[in-house]
Design a protein around this motif. Structure first.
Motif, PDB file in Angstrom:
ATOM      1  N   PHE A 103      -1.064   4.956   6.571  1.00 43.28           N
ATOM      2  CA  PHE A 103      -1.829   5.728   5.586  1.00 43.28           C
ATOM      3  C   PHE A 103      -0.897   6.486   4.652  1.00 43.28           C
ATOM      4  N   PHE A 104       0.047   7.243   5.216  1.00 39.52           N
ATOM      5  CA  PHE A 104       0.956   8.025   4.383  1.00 39.52           C
ATOM      6  C   PHE A 104       1.855   7.114   3.536  1.00 39.52           C
ATOM      7  N   ALA A 105       2.274   5.989   4.106  1.00 35.68           N
ATOM      8  CA  ALA A 105       3.125   5.069   3.345  1.00 35.68           C
ATOM      9  C   ALA A 105       2.360   4.469   2.167  1.00 35.68           C
ATOM     10  N   PHE A 106       1.068   4.152   2.367  1.00 32.42           N
ATOM     11  CA  PHE A 106       0.259   3.623   1.266  1.00 32.42           C
ATOM     12  C   PHE A 106       0.154   4.646   0.147  1.00 32.42           C
ATOM     13  N   ILE A 107      -0.092   5.910   0.508  1.00 33.66           N
ATOM     14  CA  ILE A 107      -0.145   6.978  -0.507  1.00 33.66           C
ATOM     15  C   ILE A 107       1.207   7.101  -1.193  1.00 33.66           C
TER      16      ILE A 107
END
Length: 377
Positions: A276-280
């Protein structure tokens, strides 16, 4: 550490940074938003948020050391400048319209818009900073790294102008960290490798430096009166509390940076959460530019019409701080999704991710295709 992990943690770091900024804007926008635990948690992350972003940005900017000025303009600045001018202008106009309705402000003039963009006095200031920082980096690329790092502290000489040009304070706090990401890339990689191996000295180093940064800021917070320190350079006679606070924040953020890297590496190792954080982190531009427009249109405009009294103890759901906090989180996500979707649309996607100047040149210089027609009697 595997090559894959080295690719994940920088994206996670940028994702943490941008989400923290979004939560900050929500917290100060919703009445009594500062009282929510979400905002308080984000306050704890404040010294880690933007320093982490600019160090990671510098970490991937070492190639600029091989660039000419033309290269950096074509291969870096161009890609920041186009979305900055277009979408920050839209954000400024939508916000000005709100201020016209609420405070009776005059409509935004072209001159005011231009000054806002040139000086970075807007919500997209981080793009403005990246443009200026890349230009600064290419200017010192031929110097010894130690001298280049020393020159990254020169914004302090412009401290007297900070009251009128807010970017001076941003440059003072973040330009040295951007340069550190460039010139200490190997050291950062080695530190991250050590953290991934759970190396005790590396982890203790992060804890100790975090404590130094924390207590330096805590010591500053103990002062309740006006602080006055002599200034021996042109521009002002003394430094007041606001100027000293910039220096204190720089010390705090710099010392807490190793812990920020530890946090990014730790989250990068958590399944699903890291994704999730990597996608953001891979989509920081749409999120950052899209969320303030969505908040202005979807929240502030609606509040002007609804005129609800909002507080932590609101009697109805629509009167509670938490309700509108969650609404604003959804709106911010929708704003980022909106710009991400626009970037995929032919004809207008270039406003978010512009094509390279080389591609544009080829399109302009491409000879027209002559279509043959059937012979006529």
């Amino acid at each position: 550490m595997s090559a894959q992990k080295r690719l994940v943690w920088p994206d996670v770091a940028k994702g943490i940074s941008i989400l923290g900024v979004v939560l900050l804007h929500i917290g100060i926008g919703v009445p009594e938003g500062e009282s929510t635990w979400l905002y308080q948690l984000n306050t704890w992350l404040d010294p880690l948020r933007m320093p982490l972003f600019f160090v990671v940005s510098g970490y991937f900017s070492t190639k600029v050391l091989q660039f000419t000025l033309r290269d950096v303009l074509v291969k870096r600045v161009w890609f920041f400048l186009v979305p900055y001018i277009i979408w920050v202008s839209i954000e400024l106009w939508t916000k000005n319209l709100e201020w016209q309705w609420v405070f009776g402000n005059e409509p935004l003039t072209w001159r005011e818009l231009g000054l806002n963009l040139v000086l970075g006095h807007n919500m997209g200031w981080f793009l403005h900073a990246l443009i200026m920082f890349n230009l600064a980096l290419v200017a010192v690329r031929k110097l010894h790294p130690a001298l280049a790092m020393l020159l990254s502290f020169t914004p302090i000489l412009l401290l007297p102008l900070n009251e009128h040009i807010f970017f001076i304070g941003k440059a003072l706090m973040y330009l040295p960290l951007f340069f550190a990401g460039v010139y200490f890339r190997q050291a950062i990689t080695a530190f991250v490798d050590a953290v991934c191996r759970l190396n005790v000295p590396a982890l203790m180093f992060a804890v100790i430096t975090y404590a130094v940064g924390f207590f330096s800021r805590d010591l500053w917070n103990q002062f309740t009166g006006e602080v006055v320190l002599p200034w021996y350079l042109p521009g002002m006679d003394y430094m007041g509390s606001q100027e000293v606070l910039l220096l204190v924040r720089f010390v705090e953020q710099t010392f807490q940076l190793p812990m920020a890297l530890v946090m990014a590496v730790a989250i990068a190792r958590i399944p699903y959460v890291s994704s999730f954080f990597a996608f953001i982190g891979r989509n920081t531009l749409p999120v950052y530019l899209g969320h303030p427009i969505a908040l202005t249109v979807g929240y502030h405009y609606v509040q002007i019409v609804g005129q609800w009294e909002i507080s932590m103890d609101g009697e109805r759901l629509v009167n509670t701080t938490w309700f509108w906090t969650f609404v604003c989180i959804i709106l911010s996500g929708a704003g980022g999704l909106m710009l991400w979707s626009i970037s995929k649309v032919p004809g207008i996607g270039w406003t978010v991710y512009p094509p390279s100047l080389r591609q544009l040149q080829e399109m302009v210089m491409r000879p027209p295709v002559l279509r043959s027609e059937p012979c006529r009697d």
